[in-house]
Design a protein around this motif. Structure first.
Motif, PDB file in Angstrom:
ATOM      1  N   ALA A  20       0.833  -1.205   0.000  1.00 45.14           N
ATOM      2  CA  ALA A  20       0.000   0.000   0.000  1.00 45.14           C
ATOM      3  C   ALA A  20       0.865   1.251   0.000  1.00 45.14           C
ATOM      4  O   ALA A  20       0.547   2.232  -0.688  1.00 45.14           O
ATOM      5  CB  ALA A  20      -0.934  -0.010   1.206  1.00 45.14           C
ATOM      6  N   GLU A  21       1.949   1.233   0.745  1.00 47.43           N
ATOM      7  CA  GLU A  21       2.862   2.381   0.771  1.00 47.43           C
ATOM      8  C   GLU A  21       3.486   2.605  -0.606  1.00 47.43           C
ATOM      9  O   GLU A  21       3.649   3.738  -1.049  1.00 47.43           O
ATOM     10  CB  GLU A  21       3.954   2.177   1.824  1.00 47.43           C
ATOM     11  N   LYS A  22       3.857   1.510  -1.287  1.00 49.54           N
ATOM     12  CA  LYS A  22       4.428   1.635  -2.622  1.00 49.54           C
ATOM     13  C   LYS A  22       3.389   2.165  -3.602  1.00 49.54           C
ATOM     14  O   LYS A  22       3.710   2.940  -4.496  1.00 49.54           O
ATOM     15  CB  LYS A  22       4.962   0.292  -3.114  1.00 49.54           C
ATOM     16  N   LYS A  43       1.090   4.254  -3.009  1.00 49.56           N
ATOM     17  CA  LYS A  43       0.890   5.692  -2.807  1.00 49.56           C
ATOM     18  C   LYS A  43       1.776   6.499  -3.753  1.00 49.56           C
ATOM     19  O   LYS A  43       1.406   7.576  -4.188  1.00 49.56           O
ATOM     20  CB  LYS A  43       1.206   6.096  -1.366  1.00 49.56           C
ATOM     21  N   LYS A  81       1.736   7.563  -9.407  1.00 49.27           N
ATOM     22  CA  LYS A  81       0.968   8.724  -9.849  1.00 49.27           C
ATOM     23  C   LYS A  81       0.769   8.599 -11.351  1.00 49.27           C
ATOM     24  O   LYS A  81       1.726   8.659 -12.122  1.00 49.27           O
ATOM     25  CB  LYS A  81       1.721  10.023  -9.507  1.00 49.27           C
TER      26      LYS A  81
END
Length: 136
Positions: free
Chosen positions: A31-33, A35, A38
């Motif tokens: 989940a952090e990755k 974020k 883009k």
């Protein structure tokens, strides 16, 4: 090696809390990755996506209102039918039916409107990249 090696199968030596904690850690890392991902869209694409979203919202509202109208009509009809019944039949009719729902009943799922020229394969990673991300 320190101590006996724990097996992945349930039974002796299986620590479900540890396995769950590891799964949660992996999920949080992924989940952090995510974020940092883009996606870049042009102004035309943004405008088109906005238009698609508005139309989807409009159609969803229409469908929701149709369903609510149908349900409220059925409730009114049910109440009228119960009021018209003789007392002996009304008591029997008010007993709740707890049988399971039919197997072909659709389950609620979250869908997005189709996006023209969208190709999911552009966003899928190959197995090596996926395994590399999981090992971090």
């Amino acid at each position: 090696k320190k101590g006996p090696e724990k097996s992945k199968k349930k039974g002796e030596g299986y620590d479900s809390e540890k396995a769950e904690a590891e799964s949660i850690e992996k999920f949080i890392l992924m989940a952090e990755k995510a974020k940092g991902l883009k996606l870049e869209f042009t102004e035309e694409e943004h405008a088109r996506h906005k238009e698609i979203g508005r139309e989807y919202n409009r159609q969803s509202t229409i469908r929701h209102n149709q369903i609510q109208k149908d349900l409220s009509t059925k409730i009114w009809l049910q109440q009228d039918a119960l009021a018209a019944m003789p007392e002996a039949l009304r008591i029997h009719a008010l007993i709740s039916d707890d049988s399971p729902p039919p197997p072909n009943r659709p389950l609620p799922i979250y869908q997005t409107p189709p996006i023209k020229d969208f190709d999911v394969t552009k966003y899928l990673k190959d197995e090596d990249e996926f395994q590399q991300d999981m090992s971090v």
